[in-house]
Design an enzyme around this catalytic site. Structure first.
Site, mmCIF file in Angstrom:
data_model
loop_
_atom_site.group_PDB
_atom_site.id
_atom_site.type_symbol
_atom_site.label_atom_id
_atom_site.label_comp_id
_atom_site.label_asym_id
_atom_site.label_seq_id
_atom_site.Cartn_x
_atom_site.Cartn_y
_atom_site.Cartn_z
ATOM 1 N N TYR A 82 50.713 36.265 30.708
ATOM 2 C CA TYR A 82 50.393 35.755 29.377
ATOM 3 C C TYR A 82 49.374 36.652 28.673
ATOM 4 C CZ TYR A 82 48.846 32.482 25.743
ATOM 5 O OH TYR A 82 48.523 31.890 24.549
ATOM 6 N N SER B 49 44.757 35.134 22.130
ATOM 7 C CA SER B 49 44.078 34.419 23.207
ATOM 8 C C SER B 49 42.943 35.274 23.740
ATOM 9 C CB SER B 49 45.065 34.112 24.338
ATOM 10 O OG SER B 49 44.400 33.681 25.506
#
Length: 216
Positions: free
Chosen positions: A143, A130
């Site tokens: 995250y 990501s």
């Protein structure tokens, strides 16, 4: 016929990638926590579905034990953490541990099991990353840091196993349930569908550039 394991294949990027590889004639073993969602994904006869949670050691053993050879492992299954996304000062530590169990420990554990088969054929590992792994966004400390850890695992694995291709692949923002959960109540219809991002990963698999971090 090449063989792949793809985790988190019931929806989003994992489902789109599975359909694309299946159309190319790959033999696939895929998983997700939701058995019904896996059945509803409409995969062909060359896709074996094994419902389960990647944090479960017995499930990981079942995935790797179901194949006699392995050319590609895609660690796609991920957790977002609490939604709305909490600041680090308020992050529930139990949720933080669970997040790392899914996004870091489970991919490494599955990779450890798969390495003997992958090294036999100079295979490929794809760890789905990501932009939050490299950019500091408010609320994304849980995250993002878990994906940063996964990126580092990918880089070290590449050094330790130079015959393999190990890619940390950042697909960017996509129109997925996870992305919607990260932005509750917001319109994310401007994000691309996961199927629009899959060709970027297929190009990596076709061209086999050096191990590293790649974006769509």
């Amino acid at each position: 016929m090449p063989v792949a394991i793809v985790t988190g294949a019931s929806k989003g990027f994992g489902r789109a990638l599975t359909h694309a590889l299946s159309a190319r004639g790959w033999q696939l073993v895929v998983d997700a926590r939701g058995a019904e969602a896996l059945k509803a994904a409409g995969f062909g006869s060359n896709v074996t579905v094994i419902p389960g949670d990647v944090t479960d050691p017995a499930h990981r053993e079942a995935l790797v034990g179901s194949v006699s050879r392995l050319d590609l492992l895609v660690n796609n299954a991920s957790a977002l953490g609490p939604s709305p996304l909490p600041r680090l000062a308020d992050y529930p530590l139990g949720d933080f541990v669970d997040l790392y169990e899914t996004n870091v420990v489970a991919p490494l554990a599955l990779t450890q099991l798969a390495l003997p088969s992958l090294t036999t054929v100079d295979g490929t590992i794809v760890n789905v990353s990501s932009d939050a792994a490299v950019e500091a966004y408010e609320g994304w400390g849980g995250y993002g840091s878990s994906k940063a850890a996964l990126d580092r695992l990918s880089a070290v694995l590449a050094v330790e196993h130079p015959s393999l291709r190990v890619y940390a692949f950042d697909p960017g923002d996509m129109r997925t349930d996870m992305h919607q959960a990260a932005f509750p109540g917001e319109d994310i219809s401007d994000r691309p569908e996961p199927s629009a991002v899959v060709p970027s990963l297929l190009r990596l698999l076709d061209e086999r550039p050096p191990s590293g971090r790649y974006t769509k």
